[in-house]
Design an enzyme around this catalytic site. Sequence first.
Site, PDB file in Angstrom:
ATOM      1  N   LEU A   1     -17.577  -2.189 -15.764  1.00 39.48           N
ATOM      2  CA  LEU A   1     -16.984  -0.768 -15.903  1.00 39.48           C
ATOM      3  C   LEU A   1     -17.959  -0.094 -15.928  1.00 39.48           C
ATOM      4  CD1 LEU A   1     -14.491  -2.183 -16.687  1.00 39.48           C
ATOM      5  CD2 LEU A   1     -14.185   0.080 -17.844  1.00 39.48           C
ATOM      6  N   GLU A   2     -19.448  -0.751 -16.630  1.00 31.95           N
ATOM      7  CA  GLU A   2     -20.556   0.297 -17.238  1.00 31.95           C
ATOM      8  C   GLU A   2     -21.410   0.030 -15.624  1.00 31.95           C
ATOM      9  OE1 GLU A   2     -21.453   1.950 -18.591  1.00 31.95           O
ATOM     10  OE2 GLU A   2     -20.511   1.379 -20.791  1.00 31.95           O
ATOM     11  N   SER A   3     -21.980  -0.513 -15.466  1.00 31.46           N
ATOM     12  CA  SER A   3     -23.103  -1.310 -14.162  1.00 31.46           C
ATOM     13  C   SER A   3     -22.416  -1.619 -13.399  1.00 31.46           C
ATOM     14  CB  SER A   3     -24.223  -1.491 -14.240  1.00 31.46           C
ATOM     15  OG  SER A   3     -24.142  -2.779 -14.890  1.00 31.46           O
TER      16      SER A   3
ATOM     17  N   MET B   1     -21.197   3.984 -21.957  1.00 24.89           N
ATOM     18  CA  MET B   1     -22.077   3.708 -22.603  1.00 24.89           C
ATOM     19  C   MET B   1     -22.197   3.430 -23.851  1.00 24.89           C
ATOM     20  SD  MET B   1     -25.059   7.007 -22.672  1.00 24.89           S
ATOM     21  CE  MET B   1     -23.339   8.469 -22.779  1.00 24.89           C
TER      22      MET B   1
ATOM     23  N   TYR C   1     -10.735   3.856 -21.542  1.00 26.82           N
ATOM     24  CA  TYR C   1     -11.988   3.092 -21.952  1.00 26.82           C
ATOM     25  C   TYR C   1     -11.964   1.924 -22.787  1.00 26.82           C
ATOM     26  CZ  TYR C   1     -16.736   0.954 -22.188  1.00 26.82           C
ATOM     27  OH  TYR C   1     -17.769  -0.216 -22.447  1.00 26.82           O
TER      28      TYR C   1
END
Length: 433
Positions: free
Chosen positions: A156-158, A1, A345
């Site tokens: 990675l986010e969704s 995010m 990350y």
Amino acid sequence: MPTPLSRKARLHLITSCSLIWLTACADAPSAALAQAAPTQPPAAAVAPAAVPAQAPKPQTFAQWRDSFRQEALDKGIDAELFDRAFAGVTPDEDVIRADRSQPEFSRPVWAYLDSAMSSQRVSTGRSRLAAERETLNAIEQRYGVDRHILAAIWGLESNYGQNMGNRPVIRSLATLAHEGRRPRFAHDQLLAALDILQHRDIEPAGMLGSWAGAMGQTQFIPTTYNQYAVDFDGNGKRDIWNSPADALASAAHYLQQSGWRTGHSWGQEVLLPANFDYAQADPAVKKTVAEWQALGVTAPGGQRLADNLADQRAALLLPAGHRGPAFLLLHNFSTIMRYNNSSSYALAIGLLSERFQGGGRIVADWPTDDRPLSRTERIELQTLLTEKSLEPGGIDGIIGANTRRAIRSFQQQQGWPADGYASVELLEALRRP
């Protein structure tokens, strides 16, 4: 995010404070003032009896909502929209539990990277890169951000839009604004979310996200969305939920505005010489690549570092201490950390972007026999450092820059490699009188 660049676009996360992602003290809920204790008449000539003050009475959710409604309307939110967005909204106890949870154990960095770069994620990423080739060509031309970095963030986010979170954002943020650990932050995000609805980019039922309010395929929080989301497919809506083009271009716009340098790398794995001064593996210590090379730093296998990087400034990262791999980090690595303030990350994004292209393999071995400290142990470590006047910068269980600096000081006292790494061995040494 993504981590916002300004007050208007502050994050959760991390997010979150650095992180990411993410430690802030909660304000107390809005409460009535305690009543004053009565006193005896002056003629009694005695001290008044002590009367305990009444405990502050927190607002009910309905009271908070009504007060917030008036504030939102004063800021220009349409009354009908507010009532429609809040129809049937009640506090979400799962969100409260998630907000208050502080996991005792965390995965070691090598386990996190293995998960981030799973064969399934790499395979799907390559497929989506091919499917969105024309869109990514246009995004690269407009924003100058490498498509493989964008695909890694997307993955990675969704999981490429497959796991965006299924909680109504208005309900989650209202819950957190009423009784979360950071009510002011959630309050600002909630106002921003209502502004998004008022611009009709999405309907309330479609505004879904994580328990913390991160939304869409690239997990923007509302204030970040309002500042950086773009309508790249030209349909009149900035739809990061249903339009990969809008989601990827919004992420590219964010990175561009965060300082992304077109055509530059994020960094690379390196090999350190024997007797290296590990105290220099600190984000605050930056040298040109040529200067690192003069200190004996090479590419894996002993090859020279690329000549075209010689003038670029870089920092050294030892994510698992001196026993694990080392990475030389260039400017774009810090830009990725603006998206999520976590070095693990950012490392995963960089390596996954290379894995799509057949690279991204780490040569050095991880110290898999090294057990990460639990949260309780990290708090104990900081307490012991404080007792030794080494100033870890607070006792919160987060190994940040100040704690690593204190660890290095202790390691130097012991004659150890001063890599700033919090290990079981270090904790045991601090426990000894």
